[in-house]
Design an enzyme around this catalytic site. Structure first.
Site, PDB file in Angstrom:
ATOM      1  N   ASN A  34       0.862  -1.176   0.095  1.00  0.00           N
ATOM      2  CA  ASN A  34       0.067  -0.009  -0.001  1.00  0.00           C
ATOM      3  C   ASN A  34       0.910   1.351  -0.039  1.00  0.00           C
ATOM      4  O   ASN A  34       1.404   1.567   1.036  1.00  0.00           O
ATOM      5  CB  ASN A  34      -0.941   0.100   1.318  1.00  0.00           C
ATOM      6  CG  ASN A  34      -1.555   1.384   1.506  1.00  0.00           C
ATOM      7  OD1 ASN A  34      -1.705   2.046   0.546  1.00  0.00           O
ATOM      8  ND2 ASN A  34      -2.141   1.440   2.564  1.00  0.00           N
ATOM      9  N   TRP A  35       1.161   1.884  -1.023  1.00  0.00           N
ATOM     10  CA  TRP A  35       1.783   2.932  -1.198  1.00  0.00           C
ATOM     11  C   TRP A  35       1.446   4.165  -0.594  1.00  0.00           C
ATOM     12  O   TRP A  35       2.164   5.245  -0.367  1.00  0.00           O
ATOM     13  CB  TRP A  35       2.122   3.459  -2.691  1.00  0.00           C
ATOM     14  CG  TRP A  35       3.248   2.200  -3.327  1.00  0.00           C
ATOM     15  CD1 TRP A  35       3.623   1.183  -2.871  1.00  0.00           C
ATOM     16  CD2 TRP A  35       3.787   2.325  -4.817  1.00  0.00           C
ATOM     17  NE1 TRP A  35       4.357   0.471  -3.785  1.00  0.00           N
ATOM     18  CE2 TRP A  35       4.659   1.038  -4.724  1.00  0.00           C
ATOM     19  CE3 TRP A  35       3.808   3.354  -5.783  1.00  0.00           C
ATOM     20  CZ2 TRP A  35       5.304   1.153  -5.843  1.00  0.00           C
ATOM     21  CZ3 TRP A  35       4.293   3.273  -7.093  1.00  0.00           C
ATOM     22  CH2 TRP A  35       5.284   1.958  -6.996  1.00  0.00           C
ATOM     23  N   LYS A  36      -0.049   4.323  -0.200  1.00  0.00           N
ATOM     24  CA  LYS A  36      -0.650   5.382   0.238  1.00  0.00           C
ATOM     25  C   LYS A  36      -0.372   6.442  -0.405  1.00  0.00           C
ATOM     26  O   LYS A  36      -0.430   6.290  -1.798  1.00  0.00           O
ATOM     27  CB  LYS A  36       0.116   5.546   1.888  1.00  0.00           C
ATOM     28  CG  LYS A  36      -0.044   4.242   2.590  1.00  0.00           C
ATOM     29  CD  LYS A  36       0.289   4.607   4.206  1.00  0.00           C
ATOM     30  CE  LYS A  36       0.001   3.252   4.945  1.00  0.00           C
ATOM     31  NZ  LYS A  36       0.258   3.315   6.361  1.00  0.00           N
ATOM     32  N   GLU A  64      -4.908  -4.798  11.092  1.00  0.00           N
ATOM     33  CA  GLU A  64      -3.847  -3.906  11.152  1.00  0.00           C
ATOM     34  C   GLU A  64      -3.840  -3.003  12.465  1.00  0.00           C
ATOM     35  O   GLU A  64      -4.796  -2.187  12.555  1.00  0.00           O
ATOM     36  CB  GLU A  64      -3.953  -2.906  10.301  1.00  0.00           C
ATOM     37  CG  GLU A  64      -3.506  -3.513   8.758  1.00  0.00           C
ATOM     38  CD  GLU A  64      -3.107  -2.361   7.511  1.00  0.00           C
ATOM     39  OE1 GLU A  64      -2.063  -2.630   7.265  1.00  0.00           O
ATOM     40  OE2 GLU A  64      -3.799  -1.413   7.661  1.00  0.00           O
ATOM     41  N   SER A 106       3.960  -2.074  10.379  1.00  0.00           N
ATOM     42  CA  SER A 106       5.388  -2.295  10.334  1.00  0.00           C
ATOM     43  C   SER A 106       5.958  -3.447  10.225  1.00  0.00           C
ATOM     44  O   SER A 106       7.021  -4.011  10.784  1.00  0.00           O
ATOM     45  CB  SER A 106       5.925  -1.951  12.121  1.00  0.00           C
ATOM     46  OG  SER A 106       5.362  -0.716  11.854  1.00  0.00           O
ATOM     47  N   GLY A 128       2.813  -1.170   4.178  1.00  0.00           N
ATOM     48  CA  GLY A 128       3.058   0.052   3.858  1.00  0.00           C
ATOM     49  C   GLY A 128       4.530   0.697   3.641  1.00  0.00           C
ATOM     50  O   GLY A 128       4.949   0.592   2.324  1.00  0.00           O
ATOM     51  N   GLY A 129       4.926   1.516   4.577  1.00  0.00           N
ATOM     52  CA  GLY A 129       6.400   2.048   4.141  1.00  0.00           C
ATOM     53  C   GLY A 129       7.226   1.178   3.248  1.00  0.00           C
ATOM     54  O   GLY A 129       8.169   1.650   2.461  1.00  0.00           O
TER      55      GLY A 129
END
Ligand code: PGA
Length: 256
Positions: free
Chosen positions: A15-17, A173, A218, A239-240
């Site tokens: 998920n690149w947000k 999440e 994370s 995510g990150g």
């Protein structure tokens, strides 16, 4: 009971947000190329959810690759006067195969309730795509010992009756684990995923046994192997660490 049925094929979703200019497409290409060069196919499906502007270009870049792409949100309606929104049908037309709904950042930033999330899940199904429905407790709820209650309640209210393993993925999440570098213990993950599985089986029977339950929050190359091998963890929502090909590939290596 869970475990007797054939296990679902895991899914690792990035998920690149709200990150990703055109230059970021090179990262998606690098992931696809690295997977294509591996002697053994990965034992997991791979999905990247970039900002909506990149989806059509991603369709070109990933043509012929097993890496799928999707979106991070959609409107509940198919079309109409909803300035700034995007529908599941438009995303399907652009080539998306899955859409994340109910991410905690949408719930917090846009006040999305479980009912809104359920309507969006229905929209994703109407468009013929797979919905990745996010649930998870806040730090306060965890401290108050409410984790299982909160998660099961969100699951009940956000995931519609009639959902199937083919059209629905649940992502657990914990809100406090997103972007913080903190993760629950594997024991805690096993407990929550076990409770989610039990509820899915209660509601959906056979389908509930094989509906995928992703862990998110994370996930990094350093902890992926441990987290991905917890019972009832059928992949990850990342995510990150999905923004850089090297990190994302490091996570995918848990299924290499
Ligand atoms: P994170 O985000 O991997 O950066 O913690 C996960 C998510 O929000 O899906």
């Amino acid at each position: 009971m869970a475990g007797e049925e054939k296990r679902p094929r895991p899914l690792v979703a990035g998920n690149w947000k709200m990150n990703g200019l055109r230059g970021a497409l090179a990262e998606a290409k690098a992931v696809a190329d690295a997977l294509a060069a591996q002697p053994m196919p990965l034992a997991a499906n791979v999905l990247i959810c970039p900002p909506a502007t990149l989806i059509m270009v991603m369709a070109e870049i990933l043509r012929g690759s097993p890496v799928m792409f999707g979106a991070q949100d959609c409107h509940r309606a198919a079309s109409g006067a909803h300035t700034g929104d995007i529908s599941a049908e438009i995303l399907a037309d652009a080539g998306a195969s899955a859409i994340v709904v109910g991410h905690s950042e949408r719930r917090a930033d846009h006040g999305e309730t479980d009912a809104v999330v359920r309507a969006k899940q229905a929209a994703v199904h109407r468009a013929g795509l797979t919905a990745i429905v996010c649930i998870g407790e806040t730090a306060g709820q965890r401290l108050a010992g409410q984790t299982l209650d909160v998660v099961v309640r969100q699951l009940d209210r956000s995931v519609a009756d009639g959902s199937t393993a083919a059209n629905t993925v649940v992502a657990y999440e914990p809100v406090w684990a997103i972007g913080t570098g903190l993760t629950p213990t594997v024991g805690d993950v096993a407990l929550v995923h076990g409770a989610i599985r039990d509820r899915l089986v209660e509601r959906f029977g056979k389908e509930g046994h094989v509906m995928r339950i992703l862990y998110g929050g994370s996930v990094k190359p350093q902890n992926a192997r441990e987290l991905m091998h917890v019972a009832n963890v059928d992949g990850a929502l990342v995510g990150g660490a999905s923004l850089k090909a090297a990190d994302f590939l490091g996570i995918l290596a848990a299924y290499g």
